[in-house]
Motif scaffolding. Sequence first.
Motif, PDB file in Angstrom:
ATOM      1  N   PHE A   1      57.767  41.187  45.600  1.00 19.56           N
ATOM      2  CA  PHE A   1      56.297  42.852  45.459  1.00 19.56           C
ATOM      3  C   PHE A   1      56.052  42.915  46.986  1.00 19.56           C
ATOM      4  CE2 PHE A   1      51.847  43.982  45.973  1.00 19.56           C
ATOM      5  CZ  PHE A   1      51.943  45.699  44.981  1.00 19.56           C
ATOM      6  N   PRO A   2      56.256  44.017  47.754  1.00 20.86           N
ATOM      7  CA  PRO A   2      56.014  43.209  49.257  1.00 20.86           C
ATOM      8  C   PRO A   2      54.956  43.315  49.754  1.00 20.86           C
ATOM      9  CG  PRO A   2      55.554  46.070  48.178  1.00 20.86           C
ATOM     10  CD  PRO A   2      55.818  45.271  47.661  1.00 20.86           C
ATOM     11  N   GLU A   3      54.847  42.558  50.571  1.00 18.88           N
ATOM     12  CA  GLU A   3      53.279  42.602  51.104  1.00 18.88           C
ATOM     13  C   GLU A   3      52.430  43.382  52.311  1.00 18.88           C
ATOM     14  OE1 GLU A   3      51.659  39.782  54.996  1.00 18.88           O
ATOM     15  OE2 GLU A   3      53.389  38.847  54.242  1.00 18.88           O
ATOM     16  N   MET A   4      51.649  44.127  51.345  1.00 14.57           N
ATOM     17  CA  MET A   4      50.759  45.111  51.539  1.00 14.57           C
ATOM     18  C   MET A   4      49.532  44.677  51.621  1.00 14.57           C
ATOM     19  SD  MET A   4      52.149  46.936  47.840  1.00 14.57           S
ATOM     20  CE  MET A   4      50.868  48.922  48.891  1.00 14.57           C
ATOM     21  N   PRO A   5      49.443  45.587  53.333  1.00 11.96           N
ATOM     22  CA  PRO A   5      47.737  44.708  54.244  1.00 11.96           C
ATOM     23  C   PRO A   5      46.516  45.925  53.551  1.00 11.96           C
ATOM     24  CG  PRO A   5      49.281  45.941  55.171  1.00 11.96           C
ATOM     25  CD  PRO A   5      50.437  46.171  54.180  1.00 11.96           C
ATOM     26  N   PRO A   6      45.696  45.474  53.877  1.00 10.28           N
ATOM     27  CA  PRO A   6      44.598  46.326  53.004  1.00 10.28           C
ATOM     28  C   PRO A   6      44.582  47.854  54.268  1.00 10.28           C
ATOM     29  CG  PRO A   6      44.095  43.806  54.083  1.00 10.28           C
ATOM     30  CD  PRO A   6      44.959  43.925  54.270  1.00 10.28           C
ATOM     31  N   VAL A   7      43.735  48.537  53.469  1.00  7.56           N
ATOM     32  CA  VAL A   7      43.534  50.027  54.031  1.00  7.56           C
ATOM     33  C   VAL A   7      42.147  50.062  54.426  1.00  7.56           C
ATOM     34  CG1 VAL A   7      43.796  52.503  53.675  1.00  7.56           C
ATOM     35  CG2 VAL A   7      45.758  50.664  52.399  1.00  7.56           C
TER      36      VAL A   7
ATOM     37  N   GLU B   1      33.085  50.798  25.267  1.00  2.00           N
ATOM     38  CA  GLU B   1      32.509  49.660  25.822  1.00  2.00           C
ATOM     39  C   GLU B   1      32.807  48.722  26.734  1.00  2.00           C
ATOM     40  OE1 GLU B   1      32.033  51.280  22.978  1.00  2.00           O
ATOM     41  OE2 GLU B   1      30.343  52.416  23.410  1.00  2.00           O
ATOM     42  N   LYS B   2      33.824  48.347  26.012  1.00  2.00           N
ATOM     43  CA  LYS B   2      34.643  46.930  26.560  1.00  2.00           C
ATOM     44  C   LYS B   2      35.133  47.118  28.494  1.00  2.00           C
ATOM     45  CE  LYS B   2      37.150  45.028  22.917  1.00  2.00           C
ATOM     46  NZ  LYS B   2      38.528  44.339  22.168  1.00  2.00           N
ATOM     47  N   LEU B   3      35.249  48.567  28.445  1.00  2.00           N
ATOM     48  CA  LEU B   3      35.905  48.538  30.094  1.00  2.00           C
ATOM     49  C   LEU B   3      34.632  48.993  30.879  1.00  2.00           C
ATOM     50  CD1 LEU B   3      37.389  50.765  31.923  1.00  2.00           C
ATOM     51  CD2 LEU B   3      37.121  52.558  30.710  1.00  2.00           C
ATOM     52  N   THR B   4      33.803  49.783  30.399  1.00  6.08           N
ATOM     53  CA  THR B   4      32.323  50.020  31.451  1.00  6.08           C
ATOM     54  C   THR B   4      31.758  48.755  31.396  1.00  6.08           C
ATOM     55  OG1 THR B   4      31.018  50.231  29.363  1.00  6.08           O
ATOM     56  CG2 THR B   4      31.934  52.512  30.318  1.00  6.08           C
ATOM     57  N   GLY B   5      31.584  47.661  30.389  1.00  7.77           N
ATOM     58  CA  GLY B   5      31.035  46.708  30.121  1.00  7.77           C
ATOM     59  C   GLY B   5      32.111  45.601  31.476  1.00  7.77           C
ATOM     60  N   ALA B   6      33.448  45.858  31.322  1.00 13.64           N
ATOM     61  CA  ALA B   6      34.061  45.158  32.484  1.00 13.64           C
ATOM     62  C   ALA B   6      33.993  45.277  33.716  1.00 13.64           C
ATOM     63  CB  ALA B   6      35.462  45.126  32.455  1.00 13.64           C
ATOM     64  N   LEU B   7      33.580  46.830  33.943  1.00 18.12           N
ATOM     65  CA  LEU B   7      33.332  46.968  35.787  1.00 18.12           C
ATOM     66  C   LEU B   7      31.719  46.174  36.024  1.00 18.12           C
ATOM     67  CD1 LEU B   7      33.495  50.885  35.301  1.00 18.12           C
ATOM     68  CD2 LEU B   7      34.675  49.610  35.751  1.00 18.12           C
ATOM     69  N   PRO B   8      31.285  45.830  36.234  1.00 18.59           N
ATOM     70  CA  PRO B   8      29.908  45.210  36.516  1.00 18.59           C
ATOM     71  C   PRO B   8      30.852  43.938  37.507  1.00 18.59           C
ATOM     72  CG  PRO B   8      28.301  46.450  35.109  1.00 18.59           C
ATOM     73  CD  PRO B   8      30.312  46.199  34.792  1.00 18.59           C
ATOM     74  N   ALA B   9      31.682  42.845  37.252  1.00 17.88           N
ATOM     75  CA  ALA B   9      31.625  41.580  37.349  1.00 17.88           C
ATOM     76  C   ALA B   9      33.417  42.749  37.973  1.00 17.88           C
ATOM     77  CB  ALA B   9      32.537  41.222  36.326  1.00 17.88           C
ATOM     78  N   LEU B  10      34.059  43.032  37.797  1.00 20.11           N
ATOM     79  CA  LEU B  10      35.099  43.262  38.187  1.00 20.11           C
ATOM     80  C   LEU B  10      34.625  43.834  40.160  1.00 20.11           C
ATOM     81  CD1 LEU B  10      37.667  46.102  37.051  1.00 20.11           C
ATOM     82  CD2 LEU B  10      36.853  46.147  39.630  1.00 20.11           C
ATOM     83  N   HIS B  11      33.782  45.293  40.184  1.00 21.50           N
ATOM     84  CA  HIS B  11      32.350  45.974  41.366  1.00 21.50           C
ATOM     85  C   HIS B  11      32.513  44.492  42.077  1.00 21.50           C
ATOM     86  CE1 HIS B  11      30.077  47.762  44.350  1.00 21.50           C
ATOM     87  NE2 HIS B  11      31.135  48.941  43.993  1.00 21.50           N
ATOM     88  N   ALA B  12      32.199  43.690  41.741  1.00 13.37           N
ATOM     89  CA  ALA B  12      31.354  42.602  42.186  1.00 13.37           C
ATOM     90  C   ALA B  12      32.590  41.932  43.018  1.00 13.37           C
ATOM     91  CB  ALA B  12      30.984  41.220  41.465  1.00 13.37           C
ATOM     92  N   LYS B  13      33.686  42.133  42.580  1.00  9.96           N
ATOM     93  CA  LYS B  13      34.838  41.125  43.302  1.00  9.96           C
ATOM     94  C   LYS B  13      36.166  42.067  43.729  1.00  9.96           C
ATOM     95  CE  LYS B  13      38.021  40.079  39.104  1.00  9.96           C
ATOM     96  NZ  LYS B  13      38.599  39.411  38.577  1.00  9.96           N
ATOM     97  N   LEU B  14      35.929  42.994  44.718  1.00 10.94           N
ATOM     98  CA  LEU B  14      36.571  43.872  44.719  1.00 10.94           C
ATOM     99  C   LEU B  14      36.485  43.511  46.335  1.00 10.94           C
ATOM    100  CD1 LEU B  14      35.006  47.470  43.844  1.00 10.94           C
ATOM    101  CD2 LEU B  14      37.066  46.768  43.219  1.00 10.94           C
ATOM    102  N   ARG B  15      37.727  43.534  46.713  1.00  9.10           N
ATOM    103  CA  ARG B  15      38.426  42.662  48.352  1.00  9.10           C
ATOM    104  C   ARG B  15      39.460  43.999  48.517  1.00  9.10           C
ATOM    105  NH1 ARG B  15      41.021  39.311  45.071  1.00  9.10           N
ATOM    106  NH2 ARG B  15      43.488  38.890  44.990  1.00  9.10           N
ATOM    107  N   GLY B  16      39.956  43.615  49.776  1.00 12.31           N
ATOM    108  CA  GLY B  16      40.910  44.313  50.854  1.00 12.31           C
ATOM    109  C   GLY B  16      42.723  44.173  50.150  1.00 12.31           C
ATOM    110  N   ASP B  17      42.363  43.215  49.609  1.00 12.71           N
ATOM    111  CA  ASP B  17      43.861  42.514  49.807  1.00 12.71           C
ATOM    112  C   ASP B  17      43.966  42.303  48.460  1.00 12.71           C
ATOM    113  OD1 ASP B  17      42.784  40.001  48.720  1.00 12.71           O
ATOM    114  OD2 ASP B  17      44.006  39.093  50.408  1.00 12.71           O
ATOM    115  N   ALA B  18      43.659  42.497  47.447  1.00 10.22           N
ATOM    116  CA  ALA B  18      44.080  42.833  45.709  1.00 10.22           C
ATOM    117  C   ALA B  18      45.521  44.216  45.578  1.00 10.22           C
ATOM    118  CB  ALA B  18      42.746  42.886  45.038  1.00 10.22           C
ATOM    119  N   TRP B  19      46.055  44.551  46.214  1.00  7.20           N
ATOM    120  CA  TRP B  19      47.647  45.182  45.529  1.00  7.20           C
ATOM    121  C   TRP B  19      48.339  44.703  44.655  1.00  7.20           C
ATOM    122  CZ3 TRP B  19      46.066  50.226  47.187  1.00  7.20           C
ATOM    123  CH2 TRP B  19      45.434  49.810  48.189  1.00  7.20           C
ATOM    124  N   PRO B  20      48.606  43.108  44.881  1.00  6.94           N
ATOM    125  CA  PRO B  20      49.351  42.662  43.795  1.00  6.94           C
ATOM    126  C   PRO B  20      49.005  43.077  42.457  1.00  6.94           C
ATOM    127  CG  PRO B  20      50.114  41.203  45.839  1.00  6.94           C
ATOM    128  CD  PRO B  20      48.842  42.364  45.812  1.00  6.94           C
TER     129      PRO B  20
END
Length: 172
Positions: free
Chosen positions: A15-21, A134-153
């Motif tokens: 997997f290539p090194e992908m810089p934040p956008v 419900e599984k999908l929407t239930g996972a979104l708050p925690a996912l949103h809280a940990k968004l970052r610019g370098d999570a491409w892999p």
Amino acid sequence: MAGKDLPVSPPALPFPEMPPVAGVLLGTAQAGIRYKAREDVTMMAFPAGTTAAGVFTRNKCPGAPVEWCREALRGSGKARALVVTAGNSNVFTGRAGRETCERTAKAAAELAGCKPREVFLASTGVIGERLPTEKLTGALPALHAKLRGDAWPDAARAILTTDTFPKGAVRK
């Protein structure tokens, strides 16, 4: 998944090194849509003013996420978030699929501080089964809280279905 459960394809490249956008944040979560103990939902957040474009299937029976995105582009064409699920395509699911799109976009829009039609949706996986909303929407708050610019892999791994390795490309 690759390297743990499945053999890696011979043409697999590292997997290539992908810089934040600038302004783009992304992350993944385990929603348990189809796979156990595996990231299977990805979310990307975009800065206000981001414009979207799309190329869609010509299939006469597009999935609910395709229909949702076509409508969103006909509106303002602005994008603040993208939610991608793996394991269930949300295709041939009728009204239930459309309702899942609406509920997913609404949940993501609340987190992103935007309108639901500024949330784009994509799904890959099994056809003809209801997506567990419900599984999908239930996972979104925690996912949103940990968004970052370098999570491409992480994002590339979370959208795997039958692939045996994540793919990425970068141009300098």
